[in-house]
Scaffold this motif. Structure first.
Motif, short mmCIF file in Angstrom:
data_model
loop_
_atom_site.label_atom_id
_atom_site.label_comp_id
_atom_site.label_asym_id
_atom_site.label_seq_id
_atom_site.Cartn_x
_atom_site.Cartn_y
_atom_site.Cartn_z
N UNK A 1 0.84 -1.18 0.00
CA UNK A 1 0.00 0.00 0.00
C UNK A 1 0.88 1.24 0.00
N UNK A 2 0.51 2.20 -0.79
CA UNK A 2 1.31 3.42 -0.93
C UNK A 2 1.16 4.31 0.29
N UNK A 3 2.19 5.12 0.54
CA UNK A 3 2.15 6.09 1.63
C UNK A 3 1.36 7.31 1.14
N UNK A 4 0.14 7.47 1.65
CA UNK A 4 -0.75 8.54 1.19
C UNK A 4 -0.72 9.67 2.22
N UNK A 5 -0.42 10.87 1.77
CA UNK A 5 -0.43 12.05 2.64
C UNK A 5 -1.86 12.56 2.77
N UNK A 6 -2.12 13.33 3.82
CA UNK A 6 -3.49 13.78 4.08
C UNK A 6 -4.03 14.67 2.97
N UNK A 7 -3.17 15.42 2.28
CA UNK A 7 -3.62 16.31 1.22
C UNK A 7 -3.89 15.56 -0.09
N UNK A 8 -3.52 14.28 -0.17
CA UNK A 8 -3.82 13.47 -1.35
C UNK A 8 -5.07 12.62 -1.17
N UNK A 9 -5.64 12.60 0.03
CA UNK A 9 -6.76 11.70 0.31
C UNK A 9 -8.05 12.20 -0.34
N UNK B 1 -17.47 13.06 -0.24
CA UNK B 1 -16.26 13.32 -1.02
C UNK B 1 -15.90 12.09 -1.82
N UNK B 2 -15.27 12.31 -2.98
CA UNK B 2 -14.56 11.24 -3.67
C UNK B 2 -13.16 11.22 -3.09
N UNK B 3 -12.69 10.03 -2.70
CA UNK B 3 -11.40 9.91 -2.02
C UNK B 3 -10.49 8.96 -2.78
N UNK B 4 -9.25 8.94 -2.39
CA UNK B 4 -8.26 8.04 -2.98
C UNK B 4 -8.72 6.59 -2.75
N UNK C 1 -9.88 15.35 6.68
CA UNK C 1 -10.96 16.33 6.84
C UNK C 1 -10.66 17.26 8.02
N UNK C 2 -10.18 16.71 9.13
CA UNK C 2 -9.91 17.54 10.30
C UNK C 2 -8.72 18.48 10.09
N UNK C 3 -7.75 18.07 9.28
CA UNK C 3 -6.58 18.93 9.03
C UNK C 3 -6.84 19.95 7.94
N UNK C 4 -7.67 19.61 6.94
CA UNK C 4 -7.88 20.53 5.83
C UNK C 4 -8.96 21.58 6.11
N UNK C 5 -9.94 21.24 6.94
CA UNK C 5 -11.02 22.17 7.24
C UNK C 5 -10.95 22.52 8.73
#
Length: 99
Positions: free
Chosen positions: A1-9, A30-33, A45-49
């Motif tokens: 599994x790839x290392x997904x950052x919060x801004x790519x989710x 939302x459409x997500x990775x 969601x908690x970090x971006x908003x």
């Protein structure tokens, strides 16, 4: 599994009549990775908003459709949709305010 950052989710919001009606209950779609987990979606969601507190995350996977063009066949990309429920004391997500 790839290392997904919060801004790519989070890829993009889903804007439909059903998702707009659910916003009154503090549910955002939302459409997500496709490889993102529920914990990663909650963190994104908690970090971006600012001020958003997530209480629950529901996800659904959709496989790609098989498409043909003449004798050549292929598949469209698979997608994953997340319905994020915020807590009662959480701030609303301002991104959806003008819709």
């Amino acid at each position: 599994m790839a290392d997904i950052k919060y801004y790519d989710v989070l890829l993009r919001p889903v804007v439909t009549e059903k998702s707009m009606e659910a916003m009154s209950d503090k549910k955002y779609t939302f459409l997500v990775h496709p490889e993102a987990t529920k914990g990663q979606i909650k963190e994104a969601v908690e970090r971006m908003f600012e001020g958003a507190k997530v209480s629950k995350v529901n996800t659904s996977n959709k496989d790609g459709k098989t498409k043909r063009r003449g004798t050549t066949s292929g598949k469209t990309a698979k997608t994953k949709k997340a319905i994020v429920t915020l807590t009662a004391e959480s701030k609303d997500i301002e991104f959806f305010e003008g819709m």
